[in-house]
Design an enzyme around this catalytic site. Sequence first.
Site, PDB file in Angstrom:
ATOM      1  N   ASP A  10      15.815   1.938  -0.664  1.00 52.49           N
ATOM      2  CA  ASP A  10      15.538   3.333  -0.310  1.00 52.49           C
ATOM      3  C   ASP A  10      16.734   4.203  -0.676  1.00 52.49           C
ATOM      4  O   ASP A  10      17.519   4.630   0.178  1.00 52.49           O
ATOM      5  CB  ASP A  10      15.171   3.427   1.181  1.00 52.49           C
ATOM      6  CG  ASP A  10      13.823   2.773   1.468  1.00 52.49           C
ATOM      7  OD1 ASP A  10      12.922   2.879   0.605  1.00 52.49           O
ATOM      8  OD2 ASP A  10      13.662   2.141   2.523  1.00 52.49           O
ATOM      9  N   LYS A  31      12.134  -4.035  -2.974  1.00 55.84           N
ATOM     10  CA  LYS A  31      11.000  -3.142  -2.719  1.00 55.84           C
ATOM     11  C   LYS A  31      11.383  -1.744  -3.166  1.00 55.84           C
ATOM     12  O   LYS A  31      12.416  -1.213  -2.760  1.00 55.84           O
ATOM     13  CB  LYS A  31      10.651  -3.125  -1.229  1.00 55.84           C
ATOM     14  CG  LYS A  31       9.428  -2.267  -0.938  1.00 55.84           C
ATOM     15  CD  LYS A  31       9.059  -2.307   0.527  1.00 55.84           C
ATOM     16  CE  LYS A  31       9.831  -1.352   1.365  1.00 55.84           C
ATOM     17  NZ  LYS A  31       9.608   0.078   1.063  1.00 55.84           N
ATOM     18  N   ASP A  58       5.989  -0.096  -3.286  1.00 60.94           N
ATOM     19  CA  ASP A  58       5.438   0.298  -1.987  1.00 60.94           C
ATOM     20  C   ASP A  58       5.127   1.796  -1.991  1.00 60.94           C
ATOM     21  O   ASP A  58       5.888   2.592  -1.461  1.00 60.94           O
ATOM     22  CB  ASP A  58       6.496  -0.061  -0.922  1.00 60.94           C
ATOM     23  CG  ASP A  58       6.155   0.378   0.488  1.00 60.94           C
ATOM     24  OD1 ASP A  58       4.965   0.510   0.807  1.00 60.94           O
ATOM     25  OD2 ASP A  58       7.104   0.580   1.274  1.00 60.94           O
ATOM     26  N   LEU A  59       4.009   2.153  -2.635  1.00 60.39           N
ATOM     27  CA  LEU A  59       3.648   3.579  -2.687  1.00 60.39           C
ATOM     28  C   LEU A  59       2.550   3.907  -1.692  1.00 60.39           C
ATOM     29  O   LEU A  59       2.200   5.068  -1.521  1.00 60.39           O
ATOM     30  CB  LEU A  59       3.213   3.967  -4.110  1.00 60.39           C
ATOM     31  CG  LEU A  59       4.303   3.856  -5.170  1.00 60.39           C
ATOM     32  CD1 LEU A  59       3.767   4.275  -6.539  1.00 60.39           C
ATOM     33  CD2 LEU A  59       5.517   4.698  -4.802  1.00 60.39           C
ATOM     34  N   LYS A  60       1.979   2.890  -1.063  1.00 58.08           N
ATOM     35  CA  LYS A  60       0.980   3.094  -0.002  1.00 58.08           C
ATOM     36  C   LYS A  60      -0.085   4.109  -0.429  1.00 58.08           C
ATOM     37  O   LYS A  60      -0.271   5.150   0.198  1.00 58.08           O
ATOM     38  CB  LYS A  60       1.639   3.578   1.289  1.00 58.08           C
ATOM     39  CG  LYS A  60       2.732   2.677   1.823  1.00 58.08           C
ATOM     40  CD  LYS A  60       3.227   3.181   3.177  1.00 58.08           C
ATOM     41  CE  LYS A  60       4.317   2.321   3.753  1.00 58.08           C
ATOM     42  NZ  LYS A  60       5.621   2.435   3.079  1.00 58.08           N
ATOM     43  N   HIS A  62      -3.320   6.198  -0.855  1.00 56.00           N
ATOM     44  CA  HIS A  62      -4.343   6.582   0.133  1.00 56.00           C
ATOM     45  C   HIS A  62      -4.994   7.874  -0.363  1.00 56.00           C
ATOM     46  O   HIS A  62      -4.452   8.960  -0.182  1.00 56.00           O
ATOM     47  CB  HIS A  62      -3.646   6.800   1.498  1.00 56.00           C
ATOM     48  CG  HIS A  62      -4.594   7.047   2.629  1.00 56.00           C
ATOM     49  ND1 HIS A  62      -4.171   7.104   3.935  1.00 56.00           N
ATOM     50  CD2 HIS A  62      -5.922   7.249   2.665  1.00 56.00           C
ATOM     51  CE1 HIS A  62      -5.210   7.324   4.734  1.00 56.00           C
ATOM     52  NE2 HIS A  62      -6.287   7.427   3.971  1.00 56.00           N
ATOM     53  N   ILE A  64      -9.063   9.342  -2.455  1.00 52.29           N
ATOM     54  CA  ILE A  64     -10.457   8.965  -2.683  1.00 52.29           C
ATOM     55  C   ILE A  64     -10.492   7.777  -3.667  1.00 52.29           C
ATOM     56  O   ILE A  64      -9.566   7.590  -4.468  1.00 52.29           O
ATOM     57  CB  ILE A  64     -11.309  10.153  -3.202  1.00 52.29           C
ATOM     58  CG1 ILE A  64     -10.773  10.696  -4.515  1.00 52.29           C
ATOM     59  CG2 ILE A  64     -11.388  11.252  -2.153  1.00 52.29           C
ATOM     60  CD1 ILE A  64     -11.701  11.697  -5.188  1.00 52.29           C
ATOM     61  N   PRO A  65     -11.556   6.958  -3.580  1.00 54.52           N
ATOM     62  CA  PRO A  65     -11.585   5.728  -4.376  1.00 54.52           C
ATOM     63  C   PRO A  65     -11.339   5.929  -5.869  1.00 54.52           C
ATOM     64  O   PRO A  65     -10.582   5.169  -6.489  1.00 54.52           O
ATOM     65  CB  PRO A  65     -13.007   5.190  -4.116  1.00 54.52           C
ATOM     66  CG  PRO A  65     -13.343   5.697  -2.740  1.00 54.52           C
ATOM     67  CD  PRO A  65     -12.706   7.053  -2.649  1.00 54.52           C
ATOM     68  N   ASN A  66     -11.923   6.955  -6.459  1.00 53.66           N
ATOM     69  CA  ASN A  66     -11.790   7.167  -7.898  1.00 53.66           C
ATOM     70  C   ASN A  66     -10.337   7.449  -8.287  1.00 53.66           C
ATOM     71  O   ASN A  66      -9.845   6.956  -9.312  1.00 53.66           O
ATOM     72  CB  ASN A  66     -12.695   8.340  -8.312  1.00 53.66           C
ATOM     73  CG  ASN A  66     -12.732   8.521  -9.802  1.00 53.66           C
ATOM     74  OD1 ASN A  66     -13.077   7.596 -10.528  1.00 53.66           O
ATOM     75  ND2 ASN A  66     -12.341   9.699 -10.265  1.00 53.66           N
ATOM     76  N   THR A 121       4.981   0.324  10.950  1.00 52.58           N
ATOM     77  CA  THR A 121       5.844  -0.278  11.983  1.00 52.58           C
ATOM     78  C   THR A 121       6.626   0.788  12.758  1.00 52.58           C
ATOM     79  O   THR A 121       7.300   0.482  13.730  1.00 52.58           O
ATOM     80  CB  THR A 121       6.815  -1.296  11.350  1.00 52.58           C
ATOM     81  OG1 THR A 121       7.318  -0.757  10.130  1.00 52.58           O
ATOM     82  CG2 THR A 121       6.114  -2.598  11.051  1.00 52.58           C
ATOM     83  N   ARG A 183      15.341  -6.399  11.994  1.00 45.45           N
ATOM     84  CA  ARG A 183      16.714  -6.036  12.332  1.00 45.45           C
ATOM     85  C   ARG A 183      17.465  -7.270  12.814  1.00 45.45           C
ATOM     86  O   ARG A 183      16.875  -8.115  13.497  1.00 45.45           O
ATOM     87  CB  ARG A 183      16.739  -4.996  13.473  1.00 45.45           C
ATOM     88  CG  ARG A 183      16.134  -3.640  13.125  1.00 45.45           C
ATOM     89  CD  ARG A 183      17.034  -2.863  12.164  1.00 45.45           C
ATOM     90  NE  ARG A 183      16.507  -1.538  11.868  1.00 45.45           N
ATOM     91  CZ  ARG A 183      15.703  -1.255  10.829  1.00 45.45           C
ATOM     92  NH1 ARG A 183      15.319  -2.205  10.004  1.00 45.45           N
ATOM     93  NH2 ARG A 183      15.305  -0.014  10.627  1.00 45.45           N
ATOM     94  N   GLY A 212      15.521  -3.156   4.929  1.00 45.49           N
ATOM     95  CA  GLY A 212      16.203  -2.042   4.271  1.00 45.49           C
ATOM     96  C   GLY A 212      17.585  -1.826   4.848  1.00 45.49           C
ATOM     97  O   GLY A 212      18.547  -2.489   4.472  1.00 45.49           O
TER      98      GLY A 212
HETATM   99  O1  C5P Z   1      15.394   0.342   6.643  1.00 46.80           O
HETATM  100  P1  C5P Z   1      14.182  -0.446   7.106  1.00 46.80           P
HETATM  101  O2  C5P Z   1      14.463  -1.933   7.197  1.00 46.80           O
HETATM  102  O3  C5P Z   1      13.574   0.126   8.373  1.00 46.80           O
HETATM  103  O4  C5P Z   1      13.137  -0.255   5.925  1.00 46.80           O
HETATM  104  C1  C5P Z   1      11.820  -0.705   6.001  1.00 46.80           C
HETATM  105  C2  C5P Z   1      11.113  -0.386   4.721  1.00 46.80           C
HETATM  106  O5  C5P Z   1       9.774  -0.860   4.793  1.00 46.80           O
HETATM  107  C3  C5P Z   1      11.040   1.084   4.376  1.00 46.80           C
HETATM  108  O6  C5P Z   1      11.222   1.183   2.967  1.00 46.80           O
HETATM  109  C4  C5P Z   1       9.658   1.519   4.763  1.00 46.80           C
HETATM  110  O7  C5P Z   1       9.146   2.510   3.912  1.00 46.80           O
HETATM  111  C5  C5P Z   1       8.863   0.224   4.576  1.00 46.80           C
HETATM  112  N1  C5P Z   1       7.668   0.068   5.415  1.00 46.80           N
HETATM  113  C6  C5P Z   1       7.697   0.084   6.790  1.00 46.80           C
HETATM  114  N2  C5P Z   1       6.538  -0.071   7.519  1.00 46.80           N
HETATM  115  C7  C5P Z   1       5.373  -0.262   6.904  1.00 46.80           C
HETATM  116  C8  C5P Z   1       5.331  -0.299   5.503  1.00 46.80           C
HETATM  117  C9  C5P Z   1       6.498  -0.143   4.781  1.00 46.80           C
HETATM  118  O8  C5P Z   1       8.768   0.227   7.361  1.00 46.80           O
HETATM  119  N3  C5P Z   1       4.276  -0.464   7.608  1.00 46.80           N
END
Ligand code: C5P
Length: 236
Positions: A10, A31, A58-60, A62, A64-66, A121, A183, A212
């Site tokens: 990040d 990632k 990790d662009l998530k 979201h 419309i389907p097309n 999370t 963590r 991260g």
């Molecule tokens: O710094 P940290 O360990 O909290 O980073 C977690 C990484 O995981 C971030 O890049 C965040 O965008 C990603 N992430 C997340 N929860 C999700 C999906 C992705 O924290 N459900």
Amino acid sequence: MNQKPFIALDFPTWEKTSIFLDHFSESLNVKVGMELYLQNGPIIIEKILNKNHRIFLDLKLHDIPNTVYGAMKGLAGLDLDLINVHAAGGSVMMEKALEGLQAGTPANHSPAKLIAVTQLTSTTEEQMQREQLIPKTINESVLHYATLAKEAGLDGVVCSPHESSLIKEYCGEDFIRVTPGIRLTNDQKGDQKRVTTPRMAREMGSSFIVVGRSITGASNPVEAYERIVQEWEGLE
Ligand code: C5P
């Protein structure tokens, strides 16, 4: 795919990313999220691959389907290991994401694994109930999204380690559980809410962990990474 932790890069620029990566002599799982990708574009993927690392993008997605179909088809050419969408986009969107991924993957490559984000999370059960109007427990919501993702043909989900064992039980060992919110015991949580240590994530049934700030924010990132790997692999 090896099961080394994914380090969340990040960072805003290639310069900062490259300085960070140069601390490491080994090939890593990394990632790339929206901060790095959206400010630097697909060239960032090529630069990281040139350093011999494997990538979870990790662009998530979201939408419309097309639209998700078209975006996924384009991203499929990038030589990624893992890529994701939000399960909240729905079953049809997930099916179209998979179709796009398959359609865009070059003939001599295997497609990236496609996974779905369940509940972030950083979301608590109370927030989910109040803001998303879901009158269920977070476990029920996450399991529901995981089931939809499996039915749509996806390879797994992003969830917190707290939900990994439940998903493993209902969706099977091969349905992968990628878990951020990791963590070391004395680290700051930041904005994350549903956190565990690497050892707990392993015991709770995660297939992969994403870490991260516990690594990127450490005064010695290599040492922090090695401690996390040791805990994750059960050597400590
Ligand atoms: O710094 P940290 O360990 O909290 O980073 C977690 C990484 O995981 C971030 O890049 C965040 O965008 C990603 N992430 C997340 N929860 C999700 C999906 C992705 O924290 N459900």
